[in-house]
Design a protein around this motif. Sequence first.
Motif, PDB file in Angstrom:
ATOM      1  N   ASP A  54      33.323   2.232  -1.888  1.00 20.10           N
ATOM      2  CA  ASP A  54      34.416   1.460  -1.286  1.00 20.10           C
ATOM      3  C   ASP A  54      35.471   1.035  -2.303  1.00 20.10           C
ATOM      4  OD1 ASP A  54      34.033   1.491   1.392  1.00 20.10           O
ATOM      5  OD2 ASP A  54      33.469  -0.606   1.611  1.00 20.10           O
ATOM      6  N   ARG A  57      39.070   0.472  -1.215  1.00 21.73           N
ATOM      7  CA  ARG A  57      39.266  -0.744  -0.412  1.00 21.73           C
ATOM      8  C   ARG A  57      39.348  -1.987  -1.288  1.00 21.73           C
ATOM      9  NH1 ARG A  57      34.769  -3.442   2.903  1.00 21.73           N
ATOM     10  NH2 ARG A  57      35.858  -5.027   4.096  1.00 21.73           N
ATOM     11  N   VAL A  81      38.284  -8.733   1.023  1.00 21.06           N
ATOM     12  CA  VAL A  81      37.517  -8.084   2.094  1.00 21.06           C
ATOM     13  C   VAL A  81      36.935  -9.129   3.054  1.00 21.06           C
ATOM     14  CG1 VAL A  81      36.984  -6.076   0.666  1.00 21.06           C
ATOM     15  CG2 VAL A  81      35.419  -8.037   0.644  1.00 21.06           C
ATOM     16  N   LYS A  83      37.567 -10.494   6.059  1.00 18.28           N
ATOM     17  CA  LYS A  83      37.340 -10.333   7.484  1.00 18.28           C
ATOM     18  C   LYS A  83      36.181  -9.395   7.812  1.00 18.28           C
ATOM     19  CE  LYS A  83      40.179 -12.914   9.913  1.00 18.28           C
ATOM     20  NZ  LYS A  83      39.681 -13.848  10.953  1.00 18.28           N
ATOM     21  N   SER A  84      36.076  -8.305   7.083  1.00 15.87           N
ATOM     22  CA  SER A  84      35.045  -7.321   7.404  1.00 15.87           C
ATOM     23  C   SER A  84      33.776  -7.505   6.587  1.00 15.87           C
ATOM     24  CB  SER A  84      35.584  -5.897   7.200  1.00 15.87           C
ATOM     25  OG  SER A  84      36.141  -5.764   5.918  1.00 15.87           O
ATOM     26  N   GLY A  85      33.781  -8.428   5.631  1.00 15.20           N
ATOM     27  CA  GLY A  85      32.569  -8.746   4.889  1.00 15.20           C
ATOM     28  C   GLY A  85      32.415  -7.923   3.627  1.00 15.20           C
ATOM     29  N   HIS A  86      31.532  -8.414   2.743  1.00 10.68           N
ATOM     30  CA  HIS A  86      31.415  -7.801   1.422  1.00 10.68           C
ATOM     31  C   HIS A  86      30.037  -7.201   1.161  1.00 10.68           C
ATOM     32  CE1 HIS A  86      30.207 -12.121   0.565  1.00 10.68           C
ATOM     33  NE2 HIS A  86      29.139 -11.445   0.147  1.00 10.68           N
ATOM     34  N   THR A  90      30.454  -2.134  -0.059  1.00 16.06           N
ATOM     35  CA  THR A  90      31.591  -2.910  -0.563  1.00 16.06           C
ATOM     36  C   THR A  90      31.177  -3.770  -1.747  1.00 16.06           C
ATOM     37  OG1 THR A  90      32.586  -2.962   1.633  1.00 16.06           O
ATOM     38  CG2 THR A  90      33.360  -4.594   0.053  1.00 16.06           C
TER      39      THR A  90
END
Length: 379
Positions: A54, A57, A81, A83-86, A90
């Motif tokens: 990732d 990103r 990151v 909102k979509s989490g880590h 990621t």
Amino acid sequence: MKITGYRSLTTIHNWGRPIGDVNGLVMSGITDVPILLLETDEGVTGVGLGAHADIARVFPAVEGEDPRAVSALYDRMLAHVFKSGHAGATYGAIGAVDMALWDLKAKLADEPLWRTLGARDRFVPGYASGLCMGLDDDALYALYGEWADRGYSSAKLKGGRDIDRDIRRMVGVREVLKRNSPRPAIMFDVNESWSRKQAVRHIAEIEQHIDLTWIEEPVRRWDAEGHALISRASKCAVATGENLTGLDQYLALFTAGAVDVVQAGMVWGITHFNRVATAAHAHNLPVSPVGYNANPIAHAAAAVPNLLTVEVQDWKTPFGLTVDQQIVDGGIVLGDAPGLGIAVDEDLIVNKRQSGQWNVTGGPHVRPARAGLRLVPES
């Protein structure tokens, strides 16, 4: 100084033997080692190790920034990151960037990272961990004999499917290590393969034969109540935490009194390890980083007050990497090369491209369907 870009390449580590755990094996003994190279406008390059799929990103959070602001950039990556989490891949990318940032910071100071982080001593105590599930008994004892030759008196074995086999092998390795200590430390890792009551039963049987130092990941990583139950029922310590991605995920374990040895995965980066170590210290608990190629987190481990020991999985280095450290005297002796002390021969790696097989279908990163649900031993 500004961060301008990154390069990514993959080398391999040849273990020279099958490796794996209760979940699966890599029979070839050849695994991938992803490398992240973080570029700057002054020509200094930071090295980070670990999977970073990732990275595209995560990278915008650090692009154009001064790499010396490591802790702030770590939080900036987490915020990027939001909102979509880590978790998962990621967090791996964040860890690789973080490692490269710390490497840069120490290189700019022209000193090894262990000095930048405030360590007083270059020696880090360790324990041998052969990822040894796929070895027969004779090969197992020969492997830990080589660790004993390097001064190690502590070892961790993999198992969880056949308790009779596991006990026999732990007792055998203990005898091998007695050349360095009359009471070697033996740890046992079942990689989340037991249920709560299986863990209590099996640990009780093990403790009739051996003074077990710790049981590692007996149940699922998020099961704070289960880990607490096992810790209360056992004389040995409960160790867990290597697969937790972020300090927030440790809170339930701390609150439940569910962990006795706090672990952190080396692939998640140096800032993560430092924060986990501080939180563990606040709870009067020791910390132990889980092994990875080239032992990068050993530099941070050398500087924390509550380090128990570091997992060391091999004394060889990945193809194309030169690492300024020695695996001797029952631990790691860190060198004086700037940063992490990892030199990457890109031309060699690219021109002699080799492929590893860590994520094969039956490998240790794939959880078997019956894990935690077995009633009888399995070979």
